[in-house]
Write a protein that holds these residues in place. Structure first.
Motif, PDB file in Angstrom:
ATOM      1  N   ILE A 119       0.844  -1.201   0.000  1.00  0.00           N
ATOM      2  CA  ILE A 119       0.000   0.000   0.000  1.00  0.00           C
ATOM      3  C   ILE A 119       0.877   1.247   0.000  1.00  0.00           C
ATOM      4  O   ILE A 119       0.650   2.194  -0.767  1.00  0.00           O
ATOM      5  N   PHE A 120       1.910   1.269   0.852  1.00  0.00           N
ATOM      6  CA  PHE A 120       2.806   2.415   0.918  1.00  0.00           C
ATOM      7  C   PHE A 120       3.501   2.647  -0.424  1.00  0.00           C
ATOM      8  O   PHE A 120       3.616   3.787  -0.895  1.00  0.00           O
ATOM      9  N   VAL A 121       3.954   1.566  -1.043  1.00  0.00           N
ATOM     10  CA  VAL A 121       4.640   1.681  -2.333  1.00  0.00           C
ATOM     11  C   VAL A 121       3.671   2.155  -3.416  1.00  0.00           C
ATOM     12  O   VAL A 121       4.008   3.011  -4.241  1.00  0.00           O
TER      13      VAL A 121
ATOM     14  N   SER B 289       0.218  10.803   2.879  1.00  0.00           N
ATOM     15  CA  SER B 289       0.120  10.105   4.162  1.00  0.00           C
ATOM     16  C   SER B 289      -1.331   9.864   4.554  1.00  0.00           C
ATOM     17  O   SER B 289      -1.649   8.849   5.187  1.00  0.00           O
ATOM     18  N   LEU B 290      -2.227  10.763   4.161  1.00  0.00           N
ATOM     19  CA  LEU B 290      -3.653  10.525   4.397  1.00  0.00           C
ATOM     20  C   LEU B 290      -4.140   9.313   3.618  1.00  0.00           C
ATOM     21  O   LEU B 290      -4.891   8.475   4.143  1.00  0.00           O
ATOM     22  N   ASP B 291      -3.730   9.211   2.364  1.00  0.00           N
ATOM     23  CA  ASP B 291      -4.134   8.054   1.561  1.00  0.00           C
ATOM     24  C   ASP B 291      -3.585   6.756   2.146  1.00  0.00           C
ATOM     25  O   ASP B 291      -4.260   5.716   2.154  1.00  0.00           O
TER      26      ASP B 291
ATOM     27  N   ASN C  69      -8.355   8.990  -1.055  1.00  0.00           N
ATOM     28  CA  ASN C  69      -8.083   9.519  -2.402  1.00  0.00           C
ATOM     29  C   ASN C  69      -7.713  11.000  -2.360  1.00  0.00           C
ATOM     30  O   ASN C  69      -8.157  11.785  -3.195  1.00  0.00           O
ATOM     31  N   ALA C  70      -6.892  11.383  -1.386  1.00  0.00           N
ATOM     32  CA  ALA C  70      -6.458  12.779  -1.293  1.00  0.00           C
ATOM     33  C   ALA C  70      -5.578  13.172  -2.474  1.00  0.00           C
ATOM     34  O   ALA C  70      -5.663  14.296  -2.972  1.00  0.00           O
TER      35      ALA C  70
ATOM     36  N   GLU D 171       0.199  13.295  10.593  1.00  0.00           N
ATOM     37  CA  GLU D 171       0.946  14.509  10.888  1.00  0.00           C
ATOM     38  C   GLU D 171       2.448  14.252  10.979  1.00  0.00           C
ATOM     39  O   GLU D 171       3.262  14.984  10.405  1.00  0.00           O
ATOM     40  N   THR D 172       2.830  13.224  11.715  1.00  0.00           N
ATOM     41  CA  THR D 172       4.248  12.987  11.966  1.00  0.00           C
ATOM     42  C   THR D 172       4.986  12.501  10.718  1.00  0.00           C
ATOM     43  O   THR D 172       6.090  12.967  10.421  1.00  0.00           O
ATOM     44  N   THR D 173       4.396  11.576   9.969  1.00  0.00           N
ATOM     45  CA  THR D 173       5.082  11.013   8.806  1.00  0.00           C
ATOM     46  C   THR D 173       5.252  12.042   7.702  1.00  0.00           C
ATOM     47  O   THR D 173       6.316  12.132   7.077  1.00  0.00           O
TER      48      THR D 173
END
Length: 539
Positions: free
Chosen positions: A149-151, A184-186, A198-199, A325-327
């Motif tokens: 997911i991150f990738v 990061s929201l997505d 889907n930001a 927020e942090t990432t």
């Protein structure tokens, strides 16, 4: 009669405030902290807090520690002394003894307004219960499954930036902080709740996602608007929380939206468990929220150990705060740091281009030695959360690695703490302490991690850093954050070269109640931002 009632009410409030002020003065007079060295209070009400809030250049923590020593004090509201220490033995003690050192009631109220009764707020047995249920969702195997997911989100961001670079003739000025906020929201939407935000795919004129809009409205309402005396009274004295404010309207509406959406996610997770019994790898049930629900409904968990529905729902805004927020802030500072060290940027790119795939696994990401060095050094020099605070629940004697000399010239090998004394743990200053990291501690040098002497007594949970704290309240999602950060940097550094879009001297910092973020000093009206010049890598 009305004027008489108003006068009586005003008189009662005056007496109440007078009592609280006298109490604060008495506590300061009897507190051992008054003997600690430290700067003089610069304001009768704010103490030294205005100096800290106005520090746009950064480095104030390090400067005052260099002048007064690693164990010192500064002044809070009404001149109340607050312990400020980078002594590793003392910091370890503060983090390990949850029975003695806890978040203040005011801090829990403030943060609870945003996240509710989640793991970031609760203490004692309730914290242990939530942590025990949540731990399985944040284990290494679970985070490994989320890496795709991150990738995937990182590749989507790469393609958006590539289109902007192409449209700008080969180089684009991109404000990266806002894009990392979206990415990061997505990531937290999909990996945290299996909820597509889907930001990255939302244009500025489109209606934002309902959950994100409610969350951001709540955060903005609770953290913006500058200092308010009524707000101060509400934080410090529960009596004043009965007075309705405009913030309350936003709070009630936003919390209702998040609770409604959270309830839908909870119902869906329970339905999947009822139908399938378990979650197979690769299915939607790998998200953190589903894993939490599965752990909470496991047959070997007694009714007394289970979290209530309200406790489970409180983790929705908690995940958003901790995973968003942090990432996004850490990623922003990673790119900034690499623009200030072109050799490190080139060396990292060379390592990453040696990987034959655009979609690495977590094991492949973790095998990249220099990427690990860059991530560690970013989190050391640019920790998103710059400090954390506690208050003593009882009298205590704190061990020290290094003695301190009080204002009367007397040397002390331990630190005496009185019940109610506030303690500040300066995360950023500890991460950048020259006594721990050497004379170049303020510099971004990823290579230091290739030969670092790891026997140091630094008390953090990750890489001898205090960035993710340590002890029983250490960040439960640190593996999640590291995997996100590595996936994004892997994807973007392979594709682009980065250069700072403004002079270095124009970059400042602005602290929020959650993180410290960058600002362009000549464009303060634009809020937090980090403009970079982005070019494609010439392969």
């Amino acid at each position: 009669m009305v004027p008489s009632f108003s006068a009586s009410l005003a008189g009662s409030l005056a007496l109440y405030l007078g009592y609280q002020l006298c109490k604060a003065v008495y506590n300061e007079w009897v507190s051992p902290m008054r003997l600690l060295p430290g700067p003089k209070s610069t304001h009768w009400f704010f103490g030294n807090l205005l100096d800290i809030m106005k520090d746009e250049s950064g480095g104030l923590q390090e400067r005052i520690l260099a002048e007064y020593g690693r164990t010192m004090k500064f002044h809070g509201f009404f001149g109340r002394s607050r312990l400020f220490t980078t002594d590793p033995k003392a910091v370890h003690h503060f983090m390990a003894r949850l029975d003695i050192y806890q978040k203040s009631e005011a801090s829990r109220f403030s943060l609870g307004r945003i996240v509710g009764p989640g793991i970031l707020v609760v203490e004692d047995d309730e914290h242990k219960k939530q942590r025990k249920i949540m731990n399985p969702a944040f284990g290494a195997p679970q985070v490994r499954q989320l890496t795709s997911i991150f990738v995937g989100v990182s590749l989507q961001l790469r393609d958006i930036w590539a289109a902007q670079v192409s449209a700008s003739g080969g180089v684009a000025r991109i404000e990266v902080l806002s894009w990392f906020n979206k990415a990061s929201l997505d990531m937290i939407g999909l990996a945290g709740f299996n909820y597509p935000i889907n930001a990255l795919g939302t244009e500025s004129h489109e209606t934002p996602n309902e959950l994100v809009e409610a969350f951001e409205n709540l955060v903005q309402s609770e953290t913006s608007g500058g200092f308010s005396f009524l707000r101060f009274l509400q934080f410090r004295f529960p009596l004043f929380r009965r007075i309705p404010t405009k913030r309350d309207t936003v709070h009630i509406k936003s919390q209702a939206t998040m609770k409604r959406i959270g309830a839908q996610l909870l119902d869906e997770s329970k339905r999947q468990i009822a139908e399938n019994g378990t979650f197979e790898e690769g299915t939607s049930g790998r998200d953190l929220f589903s894993l939490l629900v599965r752990a909470n409904t496991a047959k070997d968990v007694s009714a007394k150990q289970r979290l209530s529905n309200d406790d489970v729902l409180a983790q929705v805004p908690t995940f958003l705060v901790a995973g968003h927020e942090t990432t996004s802030t850490a990623l922003t500072y990673a790119l900034y740091a690499l623009t200030q060290n072109p050799a490190a940027q080139s060396r990292l790119r060379e390592e990453l281009l040696g990987v034959s795939t655009d979609t690495p696994t977590l094991d492949e990401l973790n095998s990249l030695e220099y990427l690990e060095c860059v991530v560690r050094e970013t989190l050391r020099v640019h920790a998103p959360v710059t400090y954390t605070s506690r208050v003593a629940m009882q009298d205590d004697i704190v061990p020290l690695a290094q003695p301190f000399t009080d204002i009367h010239g007397v040397k002390h090998n331990t630190l005496r703490i009185r019940k109610g004394d506030p303690v500040v743990l300066p995360i950023l200053a500890m991460n950048r302490s020259a006594e721990i990291w050497g004379p170049d501690a303020m510099e971004f040098k990823p290579e230091r991690w290739l030969s670092l002497d790891t026997h140091t007594a630094h008390p953090g949970i990750y890489a001898h850093l205090l960035t993710f704290i340590g002890g029983p309240r250490a960040c439960i999602g640190y593996r999640f954050s590291l995997a996100e950060t590595k996936a994004v940097l892997f994807t973007l550094i392979r594709a682009f070269e980065f250069e700072l879009g403004v002079p270095k001297e124009d970059i400042g910092v602005k602290s929020t109640p959650i993180v410290q973020r960058p600002v362009v000093l000549s464009e303060r009206e634009k809020g937090n931002q980090m403009p970079l010049l982005v070019r494609p890598v010439m392969k």
